[in-house]
Design an enzyme around this catalytic site. Structure first.
Site, PDB file in Angstrom:
ATOM      1  N   SER A  84      34.038  46.049  30.591  1.00 21.01           N
ATOM      2  CA  SER A  84      35.489  45.977  30.379  1.00 21.01           C
ATOM      3  C   SER A  84      35.811  44.749  29.545  1.00 21.01           C
ATOM      4  O   SER A  84      35.123  43.722  29.649  1.00 21.01           O
ATOM      5  CB  SER A  84      36.227  45.887  31.720  1.00 21.01           C
ATOM      6  OG  SER A  84      37.603  45.608  31.531  1.00 21.01           O
ATOM      7  N   TYR A 109      36.862  41.464  39.779  1.00 20.46           N
ATOM      8  CA  TYR A 109      36.663  42.534  38.808  1.00 20.46           C
ATOM      9  C   TYR A 109      36.166  41.963  37.478  1.00 20.46           C
ATOM     10  O   TYR A 109      35.178  42.454  36.907  1.00 20.46           O
ATOM     11  CB  TYR A 109      37.972  43.295  38.602  1.00 20.46           C
ATOM     12  CG  TYR A 109      37.854  44.427  37.599  1.00 20.46           C
ATOM     13  CD1 TYR A 109      37.273  45.638  37.952  1.00 20.46           C
ATOM     14  CD2 TYR A 109      38.324  44.276  36.295  1.00 20.46           C
ATOM     15  CE1 TYR A 109      37.151  46.670  37.030  1.00 20.46           C
ATOM     16  CE2 TYR A 109      38.212  45.305  35.369  1.00 20.46           C
ATOM     17  CZ  TYR A 109      37.629  46.504  35.745  1.00 20.46           C
ATOM     18  OH  TYR A 109      37.511  47.518  34.826  1.00 20.46           O
TER      19      TYR A 109
END
Length: 254
Positions: free
Chosen positions: A139, A152
């Site tokens: 990501s 995350y």
């Protein structure tokens, strides 16, 4: 039929919904036989039903060693030459000092250990065959600040590090390993994040969304189909190895 994908067998984790389902569908359309893996058999079966005999369902928890080992035994009859490690969870939305150790560990168990375990079980078969492709979903959040999303972001940077190191290990043996780093994807997960951010800042949903997407050069999020198409594009570049590809609508510029 896509000459880089047609006739090959691909395994996609987190294949029951969202990006995983979109990637599985794109691979089927390109001529691959696809195995979708996840914890929810009902969702996996629904994905498989859309594509007939081109999709096989396998239930497993990628964060659990015994489950992944069992998956490998179940699929011993398959010649898997494409592995897409897509399974992941968003984790808590909170300041680092308010995150519990169990919450942190859960994110890393799925997002990082899951990638490690899947590679550990399925890359040796590719090495033995002298060919294969691994694409790990990372990501852009692993490469830029994203307040209140520390576990995350840290987990996705770990995926990039795992990717480049594994590529150095198995690239000389014929296996290409790369990561794909989407920006915010127009999906239920992002809609949840915008609602939480609006509550935190005392704004409304539209304002929270605009504040986020305005950081991207295209002024929008990317779509699940764009991510799926990027997977196919990466597979069509035989010289691509140890790379991390940004697909962020211009949110990350390097």
């Amino acid at each position: 039929m896509n000459p880089y994908v047609g006739g090959r067998t691909a395994l996609v984790t987190g294949g029951g919904s969202g990006l995983g389902a979109a990637i599985a569908g794109a691979l089927v359309e390109a001529g691959a036989r696809v195995i979708v893996v996840g914890r929810d058999e009902q969702k996996l079966t629904a994905v498989a039903a859309k594509h007939g005999g081109a999709v096989r369902v396998a239930v497993a928890d990628v964060a659990t060693p015994l489950s992944v080992a069992g998956l490998a035994a179940e699929l011993a009859d398959e010649d898997i030459s494409i592995l897409v490690n897509n399974a992941g969870i968003p984790g808590p939305v909170a300041a680092l000092t308010d995150i519990e150790p169990d919450e942190w560990d859960e994110v890393f168990a799925v997002n990082v250990r899951g990638v490690y375990l899947m590679c550990r079980e399925f890359v040796p078969g590719m090495v033995a065959a002298g060919r294969g492709d691994v694409i790990n979903l990372a990501s852009v959040s692993g490469k830029r600040p994203l307040a209140r999303r520390t576990p995350y972001c840290a987990s996705k940077m770990a995926v990039i590090g795992l990717t480049t190191t594994l590529a150095a290990e198995v690239g000389p043996l014929g296996v290409s390993v790369n990561s794909l780093s989407p920006g915010p994807v127009d999906s239920a997960r992002m809609h949840r994040n915008f609602r939480l951010e609006a509550e935190r800042t005392g704004t409304n949903y539209e304002q929270a969304e605009q504040a986020f997407v305005s950081r991207a050069a295209l002024g929008r999020m990317v779509t699940e189909q764009e991510v799926a198409s990027s997977v196919l594009a990466m597979l069509a570049m035989p010289g691509l190895c140890a790379a991390d590809i940004d697909l962020s609508a211009g949110m990350v510029a390097r």
